[in-house]
Design a protein around this motif. Structure first.
Motif, PDB file in Angstrom:
ATOM      1  N   TRP A 142       0.819  -1.217   0.000  1.00 35.39           N
ATOM      2  CA  TRP A 142       0.000   0.000   0.000  1.00 35.39           C
ATOM      3  C   TRP A 142       0.851   1.265   0.000  1.00 35.39           C
ATOM      4  O   TRP A 142       0.662   2.163  -0.807  1.00 35.39           O
ATOM      5  CB  TRP A 142      -0.919  -0.012   1.222  1.00 35.39           C
ATOM      6  CG  TRP A 142      -1.708   1.258   1.396  1.00 35.39           C
ATOM      7  CD1 TRP A 142      -1.257   2.468   1.822  1.00 35.39           C
ATOM      8  CD2 TRP A 142      -3.088   1.447   1.103  1.00 35.39           C
ATOM      9  NE1 TRP A 142      -2.259   3.396   1.835  1.00 35.39           N
ATOM     10  CE2 TRP A 142      -3.400   2.798   1.397  1.00 35.39           C
ATOM     11  CE3 TRP A 142      -4.099   0.614   0.638  1.00 35.39           C
ATOM     12  CZ2 TRP A 142      -4.676   3.322   1.240  1.00 35.39           C
ATOM     13  CZ3 TRP A 142      -5.371   1.140   0.489  1.00 35.39           C
ATOM     14  CH2 TRP A 142      -5.650   2.477   0.782  1.00 35.39           C
ATOM     15  N   THR A 145       2.442   2.117  -3.197  1.00 33.84           N
ATOM     16  CA  THR A 145       1.511   2.454  -4.281  1.00 33.84           C
ATOM     17  C   THR A 145       0.870   3.816  -4.086  1.00 33.84           C
ATOM     18  O   THR A 145       0.827   4.640  -5.003  1.00 33.84           O
ATOM     19  CB  THR A 145       0.412   1.376  -4.383  1.00 33.84           C
ATOM     20  OG1 THR A 145       1.025   0.089  -4.513  1.00 33.84           O
ATOM     21  CG2 THR A 145      -0.485   1.632  -5.585  1.00 33.84           C
ATOM     22  N   TRP A 146       0.353   4.087  -2.878  1.00 33.94           N
ATOM     23  CA  TRP A 146      -0.416   5.313  -2.658  1.00 33.94           C
ATOM     24  C   TRP A 146       0.128   6.205  -1.542  1.00 33.94           C
ATOM     25  O   TRP A 146      -0.242   7.361  -1.454  1.00 33.94           O
ATOM     26  CB  TRP A 146      -1.872   4.971  -2.338  1.00 33.94           C
ATOM     27  CG  TRP A 146      -2.603   4.341  -3.480  1.00 33.94           C
ATOM     28  CD1 TRP A 146      -2.803   4.873  -4.721  1.00 33.94           C
ATOM     29  CD2 TRP A 146      -3.221   3.061  -3.497  1.00 33.94           C
ATOM     30  NE1 TRP A 146      -3.524   4.007  -5.508  1.00 33.94           N
ATOM     31  CE2 TRP A 146      -3.801   2.877  -4.778  1.00 33.94           C
ATOM     32  CE3 TRP A 146      -3.364   2.040  -2.564  1.00 33.94           C
ATOM     33  CZ2 TRP A 146      -4.495   1.730  -5.143  1.00 33.94           C
ATOM     34  CZ3 TRP A 146      -4.061   0.894  -2.919  1.00 33.94           C
ATOM     35  CH2 TRP A 146      -4.611   0.746  -4.203  1.00 33.94           C
ATOM     36  N   ALA A 177      -4.817  -1.503  -6.912  1.00 31.55           N
ATOM     37  CA  ALA A 177      -4.388  -0.408  -7.776  1.00 31.55           C
ATOM     38  C   ALA A 177      -5.118  -0.473  -9.109  1.00 31.55           C
ATOM     39  O   ALA A 177      -5.234  -1.532  -9.725  1.00 31.55           O
ATOM     40  CB  ALA A 177      -2.883  -0.477  -7.997  1.00 31.55           C
ATOM     41  N   ASN A 181      -2.685   5.304 -11.591  1.00 32.44           N
ATOM     42  CA  ASN A 181      -2.595   5.608 -10.158  1.00 32.44           C
ATOM     43  C   ASN A 181      -3.967   5.845  -9.514  1.00 32.44           C
ATOM     44  O   ASN A 181      -4.114   6.643  -8.589  1.00 32.44           O
ATOM     45  CB  ASN A 181      -1.706   6.834  -9.923  1.00 32.44           C
ATOM     46  CG  ASN A 181      -1.159   6.879  -8.505  1.00 32.44           C
ATOM     47  OD1 ASN A 181      -0.878   5.838  -7.912  1.00 32.44           O
ATOM     48  ND2 ASN A 181      -1.017   8.071  -7.957  1.00 32.44           N
ATOM     49  N   PHE A 183      -7.720   4.215  -7.791  1.00 27.68           N
ATOM     50  CA  PHE A 183      -8.142   3.178  -6.852  1.00 27.68           C
ATOM     51  C   PHE A 183      -9.212   2.315  -7.520  1.00 27.68           C
ATOM     52  O   PHE A 183     -10.160   2.834  -8.106  1.00 27.68           O
ATOM     53  CB  PHE A 183      -8.725   3.798  -5.580  1.00 27.68           C
ATOM     54  CG  PHE A 183      -7.756   4.655  -4.819  1.00 27.68           C
ATOM     55  CD1 PHE A 183      -6.897   4.098  -3.887  1.00 27.68           C
ATOM     56  CD2 PHE A 183      -7.704   6.029  -5.037  1.00 27.68           C
ATOM     57  CE1 PHE A 183      -6.003   4.889  -3.179  1.00 27.68           C
ATOM     58  CE2 PHE A 183      -6.820   6.830  -4.336  1.00 27.68           C
ATOM     59  CZ  PHE A 183      -5.961   6.257  -3.408  1.00 27.68           C
TER      60      PHE A 183
END
Length: 305
Positions: A142, A145-146, A177, A181, A183
């Motif tokens: 996580w 990724t974000w 993902a 980029n 959700f």
């Protein structure tokens, strides 16, 4: 005996006006100065917090139980960017520039009908008293990724919605993902599945849970419709006045409809169909309002279809 069913135009007009009208409330906000914010940006931030506070106050009146402190803070944080659909108007009463920041006094009109719809979509009528056990699953990488800010936002959304993360429970919310980029969310129940993709995590979250809660609340509505019959008034005016009062008891009943006016030589009575939110709350309100006015009531378990 004379009965008028579904033809009491004046009563229904009053009921619709009371239920759907905007409510004006006063809020005061202190916003400390920040070196990165211009005076106008500081005022706009204070106004956003004022709108969020006004919406929170009205939500706490509508819901079966007021939101607890941690959840109320999550609600206000969310509404600072999402309160606009529920604000019908506002008036700036005063602005005080002090050394530490500004103090802003506002009068804010919150549209109750649109807010009620929003609260339903957020699931707050279902989870305001008891949390919903569900599993929330996110990728192990996580933070790569974000970032941690998105993780904090996810936890805030869980608190706001009233989700108690329970491994392997259903419904199950799964996050991964998406393209560019974004959700990608998936909400699964025992027999259904919904998907949503968006760069705004809150849009994905509420877009999916709204579908779940709309079904959940539809079942509750079918099981929770009641018919309230009251007698003992001297004139129809008393029935119409109580209709206004009953419409305001939103923490106990909602979707109230005056469906019958019963005029007899011994007095006047009325009947209402409604969705029961809290039987205990309704009983307390009825017992505090009716006996001192010489009125008696009967609450049927289910309204006739």
């Amino acid at each position: 005996m004379r009965k008028f069913r579904y033809t009491i135009l004046l009563a229904l007009a009053i009921a619709c006006f009371v239920a759907n009208s905007a409510i004006a409330g006063k809020v005061q906000v202190f916003m400390p100065k920040h070196e990165d914010l211009s005076p106008m940006a500081l005022r706009n931030k204070a106004m956003a917090e004022g709108f969020a506070s006004a919406v929170l106050e009205e939500a706490n009146v509508m819901l079966p139980a007021p939101l607890k402190e941690l959840r109320a803070e999550a609600f206000k944080e969310y509404m600072q960017k999402h309160a606009k659909p529920y604000i019908q108007g506002y008036k700036i009463l005063s602005v005080q520039d002090i050394e530490e920041g500004i103090i802003l006094d506002l009068e804010v009109k919150v549209n109750r009908r649109s807010l009620r719809t929003g609260l339903k979509g957020m699931g707050l009528f279902v989870t305001s008293v008891e949390p919903l056990s569900a599993s929330v699953i996110w990728p192990e990488d996580w933070s790569e990724t974000w970032g941690e800010e998105a993780m904090s936002k996810l936890h805030s959304l869980m608190i706001l919605t009233g989700i108690q993360n329970t491994p392997e429970a259903y419904p199950a919310f799964k996050l991964e993902a998406g393209p560019e980029n974004s959700f990608k969310g998936r909400l699964e129940t025992d027999n259904q599945e919904w998907l949503s993709v968006n760069k705004d995590l809150a849009e994905v979250w509420f877009g999916l849970w709204k579908r779940y809660f709309s079904q959940e609340q539809a079942e509750q509505i079918r099981a929770g419709v009641r018919k309230l019959t009251i007698s003992g008034w001297f004139s129809p005016d008393g029935v119409l006045e109580f209709d206004r009062v009953l419409q305001s008891w939103e923490s106990a009943v909602q979707e109230v409809k005056l469906v019958e006016l019963d005029m007899q030589p011994t007095g006047v009575g009325g009947a209402w169909e409604m969705r029961l939110i809290s039987g205990e709350r309704l009983d307390m309100l009825l017992r505090s309002y009716l006996p001192q006015r010489g009125l008696t009531y009967q609450l049927a378990e289910d309204a006739e279809e």
